[in-house]
Write an enzyme that holds these catalytic residues in place. Structure first.
Site, mmCIF file in Angstrom:
data_model
loop_
_atom_site.group_PDB
_atom_site.id
_atom_site.type_symbol
_atom_site.label_atom_id
_atom_site.label_comp_id
_atom_site.label_asym_id
_atom_site.label_seq_id
_atom_site.Cartn_x
_atom_site.Cartn_y
_atom_site.Cartn_z
ATOM 1 C CB CYS A 50 -6.693 3.146 -2.883
ATOM 2 S SG CYS A 50 -7.479 2.110 -4.139
ATOM 3 C CG ASP A 71 -2.197 0.783 0.991
ATOM 4 O OD1 ASP A 71 -2.258 1.548 0.021
ATOM 5 O OD2 ASP A 71 -3.136 0.631 1.789
#
Length: 318
Positions: free
Chosen positions: A249, A25
């Protein structure tokens, strides 16, 4: 003074497992790429410092998420003991097959609670992703692996807005999701409040039928640490974070950095996390940010370098 029923005790905090997700991430939105060798070295240094678990990459399409294109090379380079502490993000049975072939055994199978985000993220609706989980679990079981059920956009969706908690619980309790080892509740956009996190994590904990519970938070609205502590009080046993708060994201407009690993560890104080470990993490993060051209988002790092050297957690400026 007794501990509040809504705040975890010191013992509960120390018992929580931190999973650093910098290599997945944390790298998704960076403008610069790390070499495979640099990723392997970073993973090994984090494990040496004492970080219990890592997420080391993703099988997302390399043309859409170029920083993670070499994930299987990273997996293959680690030894069995190292891979035992590492997780890989997957979203299809084919991803699972490829990850297992490279040597991965811990797989985080991600789907979005929101159909709109699932289509943006993995190109199909939520039910199609859910229906593929039994095959993913079957393959992992045959290889001695395990699959987590990771629920992105568990609180809000960038396209559809607030997500109903009942929708989350429907997925958690679906027969299609049985056999997964843990449930990962994700505040993908960092828009949840501590009260909302506590309520949903508590409900998921009750519905998870003995599975482990992971909370994955973002600090977009400044609630990363508070939300994580609320999740722990509600029953989360593992929490995610990234060095210096890197991440976000690429398929969720408005999603920015994760909760910082340094900030969470300063709050949790696991037995292995001593001032020298913080100093090593600070050095590691400093080099990483320099390579990537990213800003520091960790308040604990700012505090450690604030100059109050009588405090044992303070670190001299380099």
């Amino acid at each position: 003074m007794t501990a509040s029923a809504h705040f975890p005790t010191a013992d509960a905090l120390r018992a929580v497992t931190l999973r650093d997700v910098t290599l997945r991430d944390g790298l998704q939105l960076t403008g610069k790429l790390l070499s495979t060798e640099r990723k392997i070295a970073l993973a090994r240094e984090l494990l040496r410092i004492g970080v219990p678990q890592l997420e080391i990459g993703s099988l997302a399409r390399p043309d859409l998420v170029p920083p993670l294109a070499d994930t299987l090379d990273v997996v293959a380079a680690l030894d069995e003991e190292e891979r035992h502490r590492c997780w890989v993000w997957v979203a299809t049975p084919r991803h699972v097959e490829r990850a297992l072939a490279a040597g991965a055994r811990n797989l985080q199978y991600c789907l979005s609670v929101s159909d709109a985000h699932n289509r943006a993220n993995v190109g199909r609706d939520t039910m199609a992703s859910l229906e593929a989980i039994p095959r993913a679990v079957e393959m992992a079981d045959a290889a001695g692996g395990r699959v987590q059920l990771c629920l992105a956009t568990a609180f809000t969706c960038p396209f559809d807005g607030p997500v109903e908690p009942d929708r989350v619980l429907e997925i958690v309790t679906s027969p299609l999701a049985q056999g997964t080892s843990d449930v990962v509740v994700c505040d993908t956009l960092g828009q949840a409040s501590p009260a909302e996190v506590g309520a949903l994590v508590s409900d998921v904990r009750a519905a998870a039928q003995g599975r482990g519970l992971v909370f994955h938070g973002h600090d977009t609205w400044g609630q990363g640490v508070a939300n994580t502590l609320s999740a722990i009080a509600a029953g989360a046993d593992t929490v995610d974070a990234t060095l210096r708060g890197l991440g976000g994201c690429p398929f969720a407009p408005g999603a920015s950095g994760n909760t910082a690993t340094e900030d969470l560890l300063f709050a949790l104080r696991p037995d292995w996390f001593v001032p020298s470990a913080l100093e090593r993490l600070i050095d590691l993060g400093e080099n990483l940010l320099s390579e990537l051209g990213e800003p520091n988002r960790s308040r604990a790092v700012q505090g450690a370098r604030g100059g109050a050297m009588a405090f044992p957690w303070s670190v001299a400026r380099s």
